[in-house]
Design an enzyme around this catalytic site. Structure first.
Site, mmCIF file in Angstrom:
data_model
loop_
_atom_site.group_PDB
_atom_site.id
_atom_site.type_symbol
_atom_site.label_atom_id
_atom_site.label_comp_id
_atom_site.label_asym_id
_atom_site.label_seq_id
_atom_site.Cartn_x
_atom_site.Cartn_y
_atom_site.Cartn_z
ATOM 1 N N HIS A 1 1.941 8.688 -8.090
ATOM 2 C CA HIS A 1 2.577 10.468 -7.677
ATOM 3 C C HIS A 1 2.340 11.213 -8.442
ATOM 4 O O HIS A 1 3.114 12.460 -8.803
ATOM 5 C CB HIS A 1 4.218 9.962 -8.408
ATOM 6 C CG HIS A 1 4.999 8.943 -8.206
ATOM 7 N ND1 HIS A 1 6.063 8.845 -6.880
ATOM 8 C CD2 HIS A 1 4.762 7.794 -8.610
ATOM 9 C CE1 HIS A 1 6.210 7.720 -6.618
ATOM 10 N NE2 HIS A 1 6.242 7.193 -8.192
ATOM 11 N N GLU B 1 -12.272 18.534 4.047
ATOM 12 C CA GLU B 1 -11.585 19.741 4.449
ATOM 13 C C GLU B 1 -11.631 19.493 5.582
ATOM 14 O O GLU B 1 -10.655 19.570 6.037
ATOM 15 C CB GLU B 1 -12.356 21.184 3.845
ATOM 16 C CG GLU B 1 -11.556 21.304 2.184
ATOM 17 C CD GLU B 1 -11.884 22.951 2.022
ATOM 18 O OE1 GLU B 1 -11.251 23.371 0.595
ATOM 19 O OE2 GLU B 1 -12.262 23.692 2.128
#
Length: 463
Positions: free
Chosen positions: A158, A292
């Site tokens: 998480h 990216e």
């Protein structure tokens, strides 16, 4: 007006120029020319082998096709829109070279089974190239992992600190993903490697062709058993795009981690100048452009998969012009996956450096050893759920007082439960915590070293 096409004697006038341009695929299916020439040479040999044309005519066709190959490689053969597609372009040039015998090449063949053959030859070749890129990617992962078995890194669930890990174990997770990708492409390749040549337009042919002969010449494993299926099947392309999408998923997940690791908030890695860029106005910036871009390009491959599924979902048998739209997305996906694998391999090999001191500090400044406190009590007879609840209270209290578990005194530990002893400090030290997880597939150093040996052997034996 455009010049008449090969099929145009059925028509009284030529295509409208705008429609001819709209209809043409030569600007992108020229990518298939080498495969078209190879497939056509096999077809010509089969025509001669079966006596449909003479041996001399077969030799002329094969020789003429080889001349076209050399002209293309030397930049002398560059067909335009008037050729409509690569198949017509080759046939027209072949007829210029060998005369009317060139018109015999298309005997017992349709553009439908021809393009299917070309696409499969192309994709078979590209899959092997991508598998080679995957192997290089795996090798560099192993190289870095072998250097960092005892380098620790926080593990997350998480995106919250969970348990410390061996950095090698973390990297080996991506090795396993890439291994599945490598194996998956091999499985796809088996279904790519089926020959539709000889299926004709949709119903086969009246000529006494030998489809197994051409399949053998082209190194296909088998031939399509149903001519309708042979010319209209694009399952193999969809399967490839699924496999390509999963490769991009894995690269994108690693990209996201690298982007986070390079940030000031994490500072787990340093980006080297060879694989980073700067800002046009902020001189302090060093941007992770490679990961990216990989993360961004992932959407292109997903989009091509979706487009292919939409193309196929409503097509009646057999061939439809819609299938012309299968190529640009396929070509772009192949090129995107190869470029991203290459870029990520370079980035890992020479574009980043792990900051081991910072990583060591990171695993010592959190509560990721809390589970080990519960395990410590459980090993001394305390029911795990009871131990879990006790440790939860300790963490809550420690956070309130600004302490970490390692900062508690032995007296404080024993007030929590009398089972705690002086060895609790060693038990919750990050290196001990990692080393202790020695179950098969775990992050324990012994297990990681075994996994590295297995991985090295795996890529040596599977070629």
């Amino acid at each position: 007006m455009t010049q008449p096409q090969t099929w145009s004697q059925r028509f009284e006038s030529a295509l409208h120029p705008a429609i001819a341009l709209f209809n043409a695929s030569i600007n992108f299916d020229i990518e298939l020319i080498e495969y078209d020439l190879t497939g056509s040479q096999a077809h010509a040999k089969m025509l001669a082998h079966t006596g449909i044309i003479s041996a001399e005519e077969g030799e002329q066709l094969v020789s003429g096709l080889e001349q076209i190959r050399q002209e293309y490689r030397q930049g002398q053969f560059q067909p335009g829109v008037d050729a409509e597609d690569v198949h017509f372009a080759v046939e027209r040039r072949l007829t210029e070279i060998v005369g009317d015998v060139g018109k015999k090449l298309h005997t017992a063949r349709s553009r439908n089974d021809q393009v299917g053959t070309d696409t499969r030859l192309y994709l078979r070749d590209q899959i092997q190239q991508i598998r080679n890129y995957l192997r290089e990617f795996q090798r560099i992962l192993l190289d870095i992992a072998e250097q960092n078995v005892e380098t620790l890194i926080p593990g997350y669930t998480h995106l919250q600190r969970a348990q410390p890990l061996s950095l090698a174990h973390h990297l080996l997770a991506y090795f396993e993903m890439a291994q599945r990708d490598w194996e998956r492409l091999g499985d796809v390749s088996r279904r790519v490697n089926i020959s539709p040549l000889g299926c004709g337009a949709l119903a086969g042919t009246t000529f006494p062709i030998d489809r197994h002969y051409t399949a053998q010449l082209l190194n296909f494993d088998s031939v399509y058993a149903n001519s309708l299926d042979g010319v209209s099947d694009r399952d193999f392309a969809i399967e490839f795009l699924c496999a390509a999408s999963l490769i991009m998923v894995h690269l994108s997940r690693l990209s996201e981690e690298i982007i986070l690791w390079a940030s000031e908030e994490f500072r787990f890695i340093t980006l080297k100048d060879s694989c980073a860029t700067g800002s046009s106005i902020m001189p302090q910036k060093k941007n992770p452009d490679v990961p990216e871009l990989v993360r961004g390009k992932t959407g292109r491959v997903f989009g091509h998969l979706q487009a292919m599924l939409v193309i196929m979902k409503g097509l009646p048998l057999a061939y439809n012009k819609d299938l012309q739209e299968d190529k640009e997305g396929l070509f772009d996906s192949v090129n995107t996956v190869k470029a991203c694998l290459e870029a990520m391999t370079i980035l890992l090999r020479e574009g980043l450096e792990f900051r081991s001191q910072r990583l060591g500090e990171a695993v010592a400044e959190d509560f990721s050893n809390a589970t080990d406190v519960a395990d410590y009590l459980a090993a001394r007879g305390v029911p795990f759920r009871e131990a879990y609840n006790l440790v939860g209270k300790v963490v809550k209290t420690s956070i309130a007082t600004g302490k970490l578990l390692k900062d508690l005194t032995l007296d404080e530990w024993q007030q929590i439960h009398p089972a705690f002893a002086a060895d609790i400090y060693e038990a919750i030290a990050p290196r001990t915590v990692v080393s202790a997880r020695n179950s098969y597939g775990g992050t324990g150093f012994a297990q990681v070293n075994k996994a590295l040996v297995t991985a090295r052997n795996q890529i040596k034996s599977e070629v």
